[in-house]
Design a protein around this motif. Sequence first.
Motif, mmCIF file in Angstrom:
data_model
loop_
_atom_site.group_PDB
_atom_site.id
_atom_site.type_symbol
_atom_site.label_atom_id
_atom_site.label_comp_id
_atom_site.label_asym_id
_atom_site.label_seq_id
_atom_site.Cartn_x
_atom_site.Cartn_y
_atom_site.Cartn_z
ATOM 1 N N VAL A 1 -0.541 -2.221 -2.180
ATOM 2 C CA VAL A 1 -1.555 -2.493 -3.267
ATOM 3 C C VAL A 1 -0.664 -3.362 -4.354
ATOM 4 O O VAL A 1 -0.930 -4.399 -4.898
ATOM 5 C CB VAL A 1 -2.093 -1.337 -3.918
ATOM 6 N N SER A 2 0.569 -2.819 -4.560
ATOM 7 C CA SER A 2 1.606 -3.412 -5.455
ATOM 8 C C SER A 2 1.937 -4.825 -5.138
ATOM 9 O O SER A 2 2.146 -5.632 -6.069
ATOM 10 C CB SER A 2 2.948 -2.609 -5.551
ATOM 11 N N ALA A 3 1.841 -5.242 -3.746
ATOM 12 C CA ALA A 3 2.188 -6.493 -3.389
ATOM 13 C C ALA A 3 1.076 -7.607 -3.361
ATOM 14 O O ALA A 3 1.005 -8.392 -2.995
ATOM 15 C CB ALA A 3 2.810 -6.428 -2.075
ATOM 16 N N GLY A 4 -0.216 -6.759 -3.713
ATOM 17 C CA GLY A 4 -1.336 -7.716 -3.985
ATOM 18 C C GLY A 4 -2.299 -7.562 -2.786
ATOM 19 O O GLY A 4 -3.342 -8.367 -2.688
ATOM 20 N N GLY A 5 -1.995 -6.264 -2.015
ATOM 21 C CA GLY A 5 -3.317 -5.957 -1.167
ATOM 22 C C GLY A 5 -4.746 -5.900 -1.492
ATOM 23 O O GLY A 5 -4.802 -5.243 -2.617
ATOM 24 N N ARG A 6 -5.675 -6.196 -0.852
ATOM 25 C CA ARG A 6 -7.000 -6.124 -1.263
ATOM 26 C C ARG A 6 -7.486 -4.847 -1.212
ATOM 27 O O ARG A 6 -7.798 -4.390 0.129
ATOM 28 C CB ARG A 6 -7.941 -7.349 -0.699
ATOM 29 N N PHE B 1 1.453 2.827 -7.701
ATOM 30 C CA PHE B 1 0.529 1.556 -7.735
ATOM 31 C C PHE B 1 -0.265 1.953 -8.931
ATOM 32 O O PHE B 1 -0.318 3.114 -9.349
ATOM 33 C CB PHE B 1 -0.135 1.585 -6.446
ATOM 34 N N LYS B 2 -1.124 0.864 -9.177
ATOM 35 C CA LYS B 2 -2.394 1.287 -10.237
ATOM 36 C C LYS B 2 -3.407 0.501 -10.077
ATOM 37 O O LYS B 2 -3.545 -0.751 -9.524
ATOM 38 C CB LYS B 2 -1.523 0.533 -11.542
ATOM 39 N N LEU B 3 -4.629 1.195 -9.862
ATOM 40 C CA LEU B 3 -6.009 0.576 -9.376
ATOM 41 C C LEU B 3 -6.510 0.327 -10.682
ATOM 42 O O LEU B 3 -6.469 0.743 -11.653
ATOM 43 C CB LEU B 3 -6.677 1.563 -8.654
ATOM 44 N N SER B 4 -6.918 -1.112 -10.751
ATOM 45 C CA SER B 4 -7.488 -1.821 -11.821
ATOM 46 C C SER B 4 -9.268 -1.322 -11.842
ATOM 47 O O SER B 4 -9.699 -0.669 -10.738
ATOM 48 C CB SER B 4 -7.729 -3.062 -12.045
#
Length: 326
Positions: free
Chosen positions: A175-180, A205-208
């Motif tokens: 996720v931190s590396a831009g995973g969808r 990680f942080k979910l928007s």
Amino acid sequence: MSHSFSLAARHRRRTALLAWVLVLGAALLAHSKADAQASAAANASAPLRVASKIDTEGALLGHLVLGVLQANGIPTVNRVQLGATRIVRGALLAGEIDLYPEYTGNGAFFHSDDKNPAWKDAAKGYELVRGLDAQKHQLEWLAPAPANNTWAIAVRRDVATANQLKSLADLGRWVSAGGRFKLAASAEFVERADALPAFQTAYGFKLSQPQLLVLAGGDTAVTIKAAAEQTSGVNGAMVYGTDGAVSALGLVVLEDPKGIQPVYAPAPVIRAAALARYPKVRELLAPVFASLDGPTLQSLNAQIAIEGRDARVVAQTYLKSRGFIQ
């Protein structure tokens, strides 16, 4: 002369009365002993009242216990799916049932000890609740299963395979590396400090907001379905570790290597007095619960929840397939 006769008569009456009292006392004592022996015999042969919680996994675990005990000649009374945790625990403490499957992590709430870090370690949590219940309530926790029915995050199997996601640490890096990634979860899971926020802090990680689909209620069946059907782009779901629908609908539960959540390992809990009557219960149930890892429980739960099979039939089939009963 008449006075002497009167004394002799009274003496004979007293002697006769004393003899009658002694005979009556002996009879009462013998009767009391017989009653005590009969009561002890009845208690020794009293059947084990086996209960469980009302949910799908509760029915499965309860029938696994019943199946093993009955196959080995231990008399039982079926109280499976008696009620929610509060009801079943209360019945055990009140002596209304003898045995039911519980989860180690619930010891934190039973004993108002939810801040203790031991609950997040499988072995330490088990030893803690075992000791507390033995000391305070004369209850025995038997050997637990390796499964952990706690809050977790699951992802679609195709996403997990393509991105080598096996743990929350893997998810955090991806996720931190831009995973969808988009997660379906309840408002409670998203907001509670010990749920998603704790996972995000621990695994970096942080979910928007656009990465979250917040659904009303806390039903994991809904979040799992959203991920399986990719509702609004969802490919992950809030789940419980042994939810039957997880595997059946193509999701994979990610491991929690840092132990962020308490461990909820299922284990039989029995009144000490009942175990003293039937000590063989310990050795009979140990290998059965040892065989119940996460994937196994997911599969068995799915047969009930997804395929609509009867819990007793699922339990009997599993016990026979593993050689626990004939």
